[in-house]
Design a protein around this motif. Structure first.
Motif, PDB file in Angstrom:
ATOM      1  N   SER A  94       0.886  -1.123  -0.205  1.00  0.00           N
ATOM      2  CA  SER A  94      -0.040  -0.007   0.051  1.00  0.00           C
ATOM      3  C   SER A  94       0.930   1.242   0.006  1.00  0.00           C
ATOM      4  CB  SER A  94      -1.042  -0.021   1.284  1.00  0.00           C
ATOM      5  OG  SER A  94      -0.168   0.144   2.439  1.00  0.00           O
ATOM      6  N   GLY A  95       0.304   2.501  -0.356  1.00  0.00           N
ATOM      7  CA  GLY A  95       0.930   3.732  -0.250  1.00  0.00           C
ATOM      8  C   GLY A  95       1.550   3.821   1.335  1.00  0.00           C
ATOM      9  N   MET A  96       0.934   3.557   2.363  1.00  0.00           N
ATOM     10  CA  MET A  96       1.255   3.538   3.438  1.00  0.00           C
ATOM     11  C   MET A  96       2.426   2.820   4.018  1.00  0.00           C
ATOM     12  SD  MET A  96      -0.191   6.198   4.955  1.00  0.00           S
ATOM     13  CE  MET A  96       0.719   5.861   6.583  1.00  0.00           C
ATOM     14  N   TYR A 120      -1.453  13.550   3.795  1.00  0.00           N
ATOM     15  CA  TYR A 120      -2.403  12.448   4.007  1.00  0.00           C
ATOM     16  C   TYR A 120      -2.786  12.290   5.504  1.00  0.00           C
ATOM     17  CZ  TYR A 120      -4.372   8.049   3.014  1.00  0.00           C
ATOM     18  OH  TYR A 120      -5.260   7.075   2.901  1.00  0.00           O
ATOM     19  N   GLU A 163       3.949  16.827   0.267  1.00  0.00           N
ATOM     20  CA  GLU A 163       3.095  16.376  -0.763  1.00  0.00           C
ATOM     21  C   GLU A 163       2.662  17.794  -1.652  1.00  0.00           C
ATOM     22  OE1 GLU A 163      -0.717  15.054   0.861  1.00  0.00           O
ATOM     23  OE2 GLU A 163       0.261  13.505   1.928  1.00  0.00           O
ATOM     24  N   ASN A 167      -3.028  16.776  -0.165  1.00  0.00           N
ATOM     25  CA  ASN A 167      -4.256  16.092   0.293  1.00  0.00           C
ATOM     26  C   ASN A 167      -4.794  16.552   1.557  1.00  0.00           C
ATOM     27  OD1 ASN A 167      -6.411  14.300   0.197  1.00  0.00           O
ATOM     28  ND2 ASN A 167      -5.189  12.457   0.429  1.00  0.00           N
ATOM     29  N   ASP A 192       5.477  13.119  -1.822  1.00  0.00           N
ATOM     30  CA  ASP A 192       4.556  12.098  -2.049  1.00  0.00           C
ATOM     31  C   ASP A 192       3.821  12.735  -3.332  1.00  0.00           C
ATOM     32  OD1 ASP A 192       2.031  11.188  -2.311  1.00  0.00           O
ATOM     33  OD2 ASP A 192       1.663  10.857  -0.255  1.00  0.00           O
ATOM     34  N   THR A 194       1.302  11.462  -5.371  1.00  0.00           N
ATOM     35  CA  THR A 194       0.087  10.783  -5.534  1.00  0.00           C
ATOM     36  C   THR A 194      -0.785  11.435  -6.530  1.00  0.00           C
ATOM     37  OG1 THR A 194       0.594   9.409  -3.766  1.00  0.00           O
ATOM     38  CG2 THR A 194      -1.694   9.554  -4.846  1.00  0.00           C
ATOM     39  N   PHE A 195      -0.885  12.954  -5.877  1.00  0.00           N
ATOM     40  CA  PHE A 195      -1.883  13.754  -6.641  1.00  0.00           C
ATOM     41  C   PHE A 195      -1.490  14.260  -8.192  1.00  0.00           C
ATOM     42  CE2 PHE A 195      -5.307  15.467  -3.612  1.00  0.00           C
ATOM     43  CZ  PHE A 195      -5.083  14.372  -2.910  1.00  0.00           C
ATOM     44  N   SER A 214       1.014   6.386  -3.817  1.00  0.00           N
ATOM     45  CA  SER A 214      -0.184   5.569  -3.588  1.00  0.00           C
ATOM     46  C   SER A 214      -0.536   4.790  -4.884  1.00  0.00           C
ATOM     47  CB  SER A 214      -1.477   6.047  -2.877  1.00  0.00           C
ATOM     48  OG  SER A 214      -2.423   5.101  -2.918  1.00  0.00           O
ATOM     49  N   THR A 216      -2.336   2.846  -5.601  1.00  0.00           N
ATOM     50  CA  THR A 216      -4.128   2.899  -5.395  1.00  0.00           C
ATOM     51  C   THR A 216      -4.766   3.903  -6.193  1.00  0.00           C
ATOM     52  OG1 THR A 216      -3.579   2.193  -3.232  1.00  0.00           O
ATOM     53  CG2 THR A 216      -5.765   2.160  -3.853  1.00  0.00           C
ATOM     54  N   LYS A 217      -4.160   4.802  -6.591  1.00  0.00           N
ATOM     55  CA  LYS A 217      -4.835   6.310  -7.156  1.00  0.00           C
ATOM     56  C   LYS A 217      -4.560   6.090  -8.764  1.00  0.00           C
ATOM     57  CE  LYS A 217      -5.462   6.674  -2.697  1.00  0.00           C
ATOM     58  NZ  LYS A 217      -4.715   7.393  -1.631  1.00  0.00           N
ATOM     59  N   VAL A 226      -4.861  -2.255  -4.279  1.00  0.00           N
ATOM     60  CA  VAL A 226      -4.197  -1.289  -3.465  1.00  0.00           C
ATOM     61  C   VAL A 226      -2.588  -1.509  -3.566  1.00  0.00           C
ATOM     62  CG1 VAL A 226      -3.886  -0.846  -1.021  1.00  0.00           C
ATOM     63  CG2 VAL A 226      -6.156  -1.214  -1.840  1.00  0.00           C
ATOM     64  N   LEU A 346      -9.212   8.395  -4.853  1.00  0.00           N
ATOM     65  CA  LEU A 346      -9.168   9.206  -5.876  1.00  0.00           C
ATOM     66  C   LEU A 346      -8.361   8.647  -6.906  1.00  0.00           C
ATOM     67  CD1 LEU A 346      -6.064  10.573  -5.637  1.00  0.00           C
ATOM     68  CD2 LEU A 346      -6.879  10.904  -3.388  1.00  0.00           C
TER      69      LEU A 346
HETATM   70  C1  LIG Z   1      -4.143   7.544  -0.517  1.00  0.00           C
HETATM   71  C2  LIG Z   1      -2.715   8.129  -0.377  1.00  0.00           C
HETATM   72  C3  LIG Z   1      -1.857   7.587   0.542  1.00  0.00           C
HETATM   73  C4  LIG Z   1      -2.033   6.181   0.982  1.00  0.00           C
HETATM   74  O1  LIG Z   1      -2.098   5.290   0.074  1.00  0.00           O
HETATM   75  P1  LIG Z   1      -2.757   3.823   0.594  1.00  0.00           P
HETATM   76  O2  LIG Z   1      -2.504   3.205  -0.994  1.00  0.00           O
HETATM   77  O3  LIG Z   1      -4.112   4.075   0.482  1.00  0.00           O
HETATM   78  O4  LIG Z   1      -2.055   3.207   1.408  1.00  0.00           O
HETATM   79  C5  LIG Z   1      -0.752   8.278   0.848  1.00  0.00           C
HETATM   80  N1  LIG Z   1      -0.634   9.594   0.275  1.00  0.00           N
HETATM   81  C6  LIG Z   1      -1.778  10.174  -0.403  1.00  0.00           C
HETATM   82  C7  LIG Z   1      -1.543  11.593  -1.216  1.00  0.00           C
HETATM   83  C8  LIG Z   1      -2.714   9.538  -1.055  1.00  0.00           C
HETATM   84  O5  LIG Z   1      -3.769  10.055  -1.414  1.00  0.00           O
END
Ligand SMILES: *Cc1c(COP(=O)(O)O)cnc(C)c1O
Length: 409
Positions: A94-96, A120, A163, A167, A192, A194-195, A214, A216-217, A226, A346
């Motif tokens: 996972s991202g975490m 986050y 980030e 977020n 981070d 992710t966005f 992440s 997942t996004k 995930v 997201l």
């Molecule tokens: C969702 C998210 C995470 C965590 O990722 P997971 O895959 O849900 O563990 C970390 N940073 C940001 C910016 C996120 O949106």
């Protein structure tokens, strides 16, 4: 890029879309399969000389056990590294898991972490309890304020973690400027992203040491798996793999890696569609009488539009909107929306909407000074709706929102 021969370092400088499709995907030498294999094997026939220890070196040509490495996961990691222009990547469950692997790698008791104040929620909560219990000092700063970053750095600061856009409020941080400040005292910078995704911003090219995703996004992009990733220098990632992968064990399933690998092939295409739809939906919301404010990095009304233009080559699909009637809307959205899902997460092909009241998130997730809280409110007012604009027809998204607004008494 390793399209045909893993040893061919002299390939042309392929474009991002070509890399998204091909990087890391070596046709299978045994079957000549054009698509990547899904290797659902936890173990691999071993070299009789191989050591059983986690310290034993098992190169990528000699897979040993999937907690060390797995062919499908390696393909994902190579694609990630190619897209982010990073030396190395490691995928996580996972991202975490990726974030905590980075914290374990960079921080030990007595060290100091400079953390973005709006971040986050689970990362912020980790800093509040887990890192505190480990004797790691944490200071939060509004990293869009470079003077605050400079003032926050200490002799024992080992890591600066940000980030951009953050977020959930979509405030940006100037990555190059913060990298320069961190490096003056030998701290490392992690972003981070992710966005943004590598389509918008490649933090390493702006001087960051590490990138977090992440998966997942946006990278996976379809809301079905995930996953997370940490990218950075080869030496660091080798140690991360040994400690966080082999020992702590938060590795990704090859099946999830395969889904994300497949999703990433269309990342550049999807990001163009996300951006185009976000602009259209954002403009609709800006015109709507019920809506007081829309925040989107691609709009001139964003307080950091200049930085966004410098640092982002795609404005992504995340926007927030504010309205005085925020408290009435979550129920109406959950009941009346037919296309947009009222749900967290997201970056999926599906649009996702969620309500984030300011008092609540400040209480549950952050521990901010008064000035930092007021900085949060500058972007979020009393509440925001965070909309992850998907790749549906934008006019349908507007119609969907309109019929929910029409249900307001
Ligand atoms: C969702 C998210 C995470 C965590 O990722 P997971 O895959 O849900 O563990 C970390 N940073 C940001 C910016 C996120 O949106």
């Amino acid at each position: 890029m390793q399209t045909h021969s893993p040893d061919d370092e002299s390939s042309a400088p392929w474009g991002l879309s070509t890399q998204a499709v091909h990087a890391g995907e070596v046709p299978d030498p045994a079957t000549k399969a054009s698509s990547p294999n899904l290797v659902m094997s936890s173990t691999f026939l071993a070299d009789p000389e191989a050591s059983f220890s986690a310290e034993g070196s098992h190169g990528k040509d000699a897979y040993f056990y999937t907690r060390w490495a797995n062919p499908t996961v390696s393909q994902l990691e190579q694609k990630l590294a190619a897209l982010e222009n990073a030396e190395a990547a490691m995928a996580f469950a996972s991202g975490m898991a990726a974030v905590n692997a980075l914290f374990f790698h960079c921080l030990k008791p007595g060290d100091h972490l400079l953390l973005g104040d709006v971040i986050y929620a689970a990362v912020s909560e980790t800093a509040n309890d887990l890192l505190a219990e480990l004797g790691i000092e944490v200071t939060r700063v509004d990293t869009s304020d470079l003077d605050a970053v400079r003032a926050g750095i200490r002799d024992n600061t080992r890591l600066v973690y940000i980030e951009s856009p953050c977020n959930p409020i979509l405030r940006l941080t100037d990555i190059a400027a913060v990298a320069a400040i961190a490096h003056e005292t030998g701290a490392r910078l992690a972003v981070d992203s992710t966005f943004s995704t590598p389509v918008a911003t490649r933090p390493i090219e702006f001087g960051a040491d590490f990138v977090i995703h992440s998966l997942t996004k946006y990278l996976g992009g379809h809301g079905d798996a995930v996953g997370g990733a940490l990218l950075g220098p080869t030496n660091d990632l080798a140690e991360v793999r040994r400690k966080a992968g082999i020992r702590m064990g938060g590795v990704i399933s090859p099946f999830n890696a395969w889904l994300i690998l497949r999703g990433m092939a269309t990342l550049p295409l999807r990001m163009r569609a996300h951006e185009a739809a976000a602009v259209e939906v954002g403009q609709y919301l800006e015109r709507h009488p019920v809506i007081d404010r829309v925040t989107y990095p691609g709009f001139e009304s964003h307080p950091q539009f200049d930085l966004a233009r410098r640092q982002m080559s795609n404005f992504s699909g995340m926007l927030t909107f504010q309205t005085e009637r925020h408290a009435e809307l979550p129920r109406l959205f959950a009941k009346h929306l037919q296309v947009i899902h009222y749900a967290v997460s997201l970056g999926h092909h599906r649009s996702l909407l969620f309500y984030i009241p300011t008092d609540e998130i400040l209480r549950t997730s952050f521990s901010l000074t008064e000035a930092q809280e007021s900085g949060y409110r500058d972007y979020a007012g009393d509440a925001i709706f965070r909309l992850s604009v998907g790749i549906e027809d934008p006019e349908d998204l507007c119609t969907d929102l309109e019929q929910a607004f029409a249900a307001l008494p």
